[in-house]
Design a protein around this motif. Structure first.
Motif, mmCIF file in Angstrom:
data_model
loop_
_atom_site.group_PDB
_atom_site.id
_atom_site.type_symbol
_atom_site.label_atom_id
_atom_site.label_comp_id
_atom_site.label_asym_id
_atom_site.label_seq_id
_atom_site.Cartn_x
_atom_site.Cartn_y
_atom_site.Cartn_z
ATOM 1 N N LYS A 1 -15.165 4.185 10.981
ATOM 2 C CA LYS A 1 -15.434 5.681 11.460
ATOM 3 C C LYS A 1 -14.792 5.878 12.901
ATOM 4 O O LYS A 1 -15.184 6.676 13.571
ATOM 5 N N ASP A 2 -13.695 5.051 12.983
ATOM 6 C CA ASP A 2 -12.722 5.487 14.157
ATOM 7 C C ASP A 2 -11.334 5.531 13.649
ATOM 8 O O ASP A 2 -10.631 4.683 13.554
ATOM 9 N N SER A 3 -11.232 6.871 13.485
ATOM 10 C CA SER A 3 -9.784 7.285 13.034
ATOM 11 C C SER A 3 -9.076 7.783 14.177
ATOM 12 O O SER A 3 -7.841 8.208 14.010
ATOM 13 N N THR A 4 -9.378 7.466 15.313
ATOM 14 C CA THR A 4 -8.396 7.920 16.564
ATOM 15 C C THR A 4 -6.967 7.224 16.271
ATOM 16 O O THR A 4 -6.069 8.295 16.491
ATOM 17 N N ARG A 5 -7.151 5.893 16.613
ATOM 18 C CA ARG A 5 -5.528 5.335 16.370
ATOM 19 C C ARG A 5 -4.773 5.940 15.068
ATOM 20 O O ARG A 5 -3.746 6.009 14.997
ATOM 21 N N LEU A 6 -5.497 5.823 13.950
ATOM 22 C CA LEU A 6 -4.998 6.317 12.747
ATOM 23 C C LEU A 6 -4.238 8.000 12.849
ATOM 24 O O LEU A 6 -3.329 8.019 12.497
ATOM 25 N N ILE A 7 -5.120 8.575 13.741
ATOM 26 C CA ILE A 7 -4.697 9.808 13.572
ATOM 27 C C ILE A 7 -3.254 10.155 14.773
ATOM 28 O O ILE A 7 -2.564 10.652 14.871
ATOM 29 N N ALA A 8 -3.696 9.693 15.944
ATOM 30 C CA ALA A 8 -2.863 9.562 17.166
ATOM 31 C C ALA A 8 -1.656 8.731 17.259
ATOM 32 O O ALA A 8 -0.707 8.964 17.673
ATOM 33 N N GLY A 9 -1.956 7.442 16.438
ATOM 34 C CA GLY A 9 -1.120 6.521 16.361
ATOM 35 C C GLY A 9 0.554 6.719 16.047
ATOM 36 O O GLY A 9 1.629 6.462 16.596
ATOM 37 N N PRO A 10 0.675 7.131 14.681
ATOM 38 C CA PRO A 10 1.960 7.562 14.243
ATOM 39 C C PRO A 10 2.856 8.809 14.873
ATOM 40 O O PRO A 10 2.300 9.573 15.287
#
Length: 191
Positions: free
Chosen positions: A178-187
């Motif tokens: 439930k921590d999608s921060t890097r998944l969304i901001a990373g690419p």
């Protein structure tokens, strides 16, 4: 060794023992043979008869009986593989479960008890057949501790996983936690 009729008789007895255990189910036959080999037991009628049986064509029955017989540490390894079904570097599953290496012999023993269900190829260690993962996902142990296993894998990926496994899986495991921060901001464009 020199008597052809004795060899044929012994082979017939061995074949009958395997058939009685597996009812000809090819997946169960494979698991049975590898189970003997992994434990360095002779492939003979007596040892085959001691193996976990499969009373009909449903491999789930075999998995249920096996699940009841293997220790909780072996169940943990299978749950970890079901939680993160990517191919694991062979020794890294041990490092993930026991980062301090304080229980390495117990963890290796637990892995040995279910090794016949797994295959190691160029990609890594993984279940031989996906039916195992489907079975494990239905167990109470898996449903109860899935988040714990994800947390263990997340810590392993962050601290000690080989670079490729970290790169390929870290964001996905974080998103499942439930921590999608890097998944969304990373690419980004460079990525």
């Amino acid at each position: 060794p020199g008597d052809k009729r004795a060899k044929e008789w012994q082979f017939g007895e061995l074949t009958d023992a395997f058939f009685q255990k597996s009812h000809g189910h090819p997946l169960h036959l494979r698991y049975s043979l590898l189970s003997l080999q992994e434990r360095n037991l002779l492939v003979n009628e007596e040892n085959v008869r001691k193996l976990t049986g499969c009373t009909h064509q449903d491999i789930t029955t075999y998995y249920e009986r096996l699940w009841a017989k293997v220790p909780i540490e072996s169940q943990t390894i299978l749950c970890l593989l079901a939680t993160c079904p990517f191919p694991w570097p062979p020794m890294e599953i041990l490092n993930c479960l026991d980062p301090s290496a304080s229980k390495m012999s117990e963890t290796m023993s637990a892995l040995a008890k279910v090794r016949h269900l797994l295959v190691t190829d160029v990609l890594g260690l993984r279940p031989f057949h996906d039916s195992l993962l489907v079975f494990v996902e239905q167990t109470t142990e898996y449903r109860t501790y899935e988040k714990k296993y994800l947390t263990l894998v997340s810590e392993w990926l962050e601290k000690s996983a080989p670079a490729y496994w970290k790169w390929a899986n870290e964001w996905l495991v974080e998103a499942r936690l439930k921590d999608s921060t890097r998944l969304i901001a990373g690419p980004d464009r460079e990525w």
